[in-house]
Design a protein around this motif. Structure first.
Motif, mmCIF file in Angstrom:
data_model
loop_
_atom_site.group_PDB
_atom_site.id
_atom_site.type_symbol
_atom_site.label_atom_id
_atom_site.label_comp_id
_atom_site.label_asym_id
_atom_site.label_seq_id
_atom_site.Cartn_x
_atom_site.Cartn_y
_atom_site.Cartn_z
ATOM 1 N N ILE A 169 -7.386 2.012 -5.378
ATOM 2 C CA ILE A 169 -7.293 3.132 -4.489
ATOM 3 C C ILE A 169 -7.920 4.461 -5.005
ATOM 4 N N TYR B 21 -8.295 2.169 0.360
ATOM 5 C CA TYR B 21 -7.797 0.870 -0.451
ATOM 6 C C TYR B 21 -9.142 0.124 -0.621
ATOM 7 N N THR C 270 -4.711 -2.813 4.603
ATOM 8 C CA THR C 270 -4.968 -1.373 4.935
ATOM 9 C C THR C 270 -6.275 -1.141 4.408
ATOM 10 N N GLY D 10 0.662 -1.179 -0.050
ATOM 11 C CA GLY D 10 -0.024 -0.112 -0.015
ATOM 12 C C GLY D 10 0.804 1.249 0.020
#
Length: 288
Positions: free
Chosen positions: A121, A78, A233, A51
């Motif tokens: 994302i 995310y 995440t 991430g």
């Protein structure tokens, strides 16, 4: 008390490093604000792309799209796991001011079966010029007490990884504080702390974009809580406070609350001149 790190490598100039090549974006001539990118398999954990690497890549696209050069605050959600391969980043300038500009961006990949775009994302960020900030600092924050670089533990000190499972480890030079590395030998402290020296493996000095990687590059604090496994995440907000001085960084991450299957990670990054250069908070799923 912290100590200066040993000089461990020859520095790679910014713009001529693996990190810069792997976060490169190419603007589409016929579509302003749209950039093509290639997600490198070198920044994966198991099969998912890290991430922090994704945040740095989107951050580079926003640096190109916005009138100001440096990320000040970057908030990312995310939405699905990214995989190595082609990606497209679509940016939009939300507001352009004298000292700050705000933009948003989405990173998408194509579903090989349907050809449809899948959003990976989504980012909202404000950019400015770090070199134009005043020098006044009033803080009670203190650098983390990490032992000297040579007294911290590299990847070779832990258990042998599953081949191909941690490609990102080869891109980084991490040295973990032994007090937060007990999980590697089956003895986690239970405190939810993780501290380490951080550098890119090719010796490239840190800059604001690589700080976006550094906030999410250490092993999850869940490991120190005795929970081993993937901790994806959900949301990550990063504040870049100043341009880092050359040399290795010290990263300190703490979790104070795990509840309902989620945990927060609060990170601070300090440079070689004892400046607090970045802070972040992320919400992650606890390993199942």
């Amino acid at each position: 008390m912290t100590h200066a790190a040993a000089d461990t490598s020859t520095s790679a100039p910014i713009g001529d490093s693996e990190f810069d090549r792997d976060t490169a974006v190419t603007p589409r001539a016929d579509q302003p604000g749209v950039y093509d990118a290639e997600l490198s398999a070198g920044w994966t954990i198991i099969s998912a792309v890290n991430g922090g690497y994704l945040l740095a890549l989107v951050g580079r696209a926003l640096s190109a799209a916005l009138p100001h050069p440096d990320p000040f605050t970057v908030s990312a959600h995310y939405l699905s796991a990214s995989v190595p391969g082609p990606a497209v980043i679509r940016t939009e300038v939300v507001r352009s001011g004298r000292t700050l500009s705000t933009g948003q961006a989405s990173l998408l990949q194509y579903d090989p079966e349907t050809g449809a775009e899948i959003e990976r994302i989504r980012v909202l960020a404000s950019y400015g010029d770090l070199d134009a900030l005043p020098d006044d600092v009033r803080t009670t924050a203190l650098p983390p007490a990490i032992p000297a670089y040579e007294h911290c533990l590299g990847a070779e000190a832990g258990p042998a990884p599953i081949p191909g499972s941690t490609a990102i480890v080869d891109r980084l030079r991490l040295r973990l504080d032994p007090a937060t590395a007990g999980w590697a030998v089956g003895a986690p402290s239970g405190k939810g702390d993780m501290r380490a020296w951080f550098e890119l493996a090719d010796g490239r000095d840190a800059d604001p974009l690589s700080l976006l990687l550094a906030v999410d590059a250490l092993p999850p604090t869940a490991f120190d809580l005795g929970l081993v496994g993937w901790a994806p995440t959900v949301e990550l907000t990063t504040h870049i406070r100043r341009r880092p001085a050359p040399g290795p960084l010290r990263v300190s991450i703490t979790t104070r609350n795990l509840a309902g299957g989620f945990l927060e990670e609060d990170a601070e990054i300090w440079d070689s001149a004892d400046h607090l250069v970045a802070q972040s908070r992320q919400l992650a799923r606890a390993p199942r």
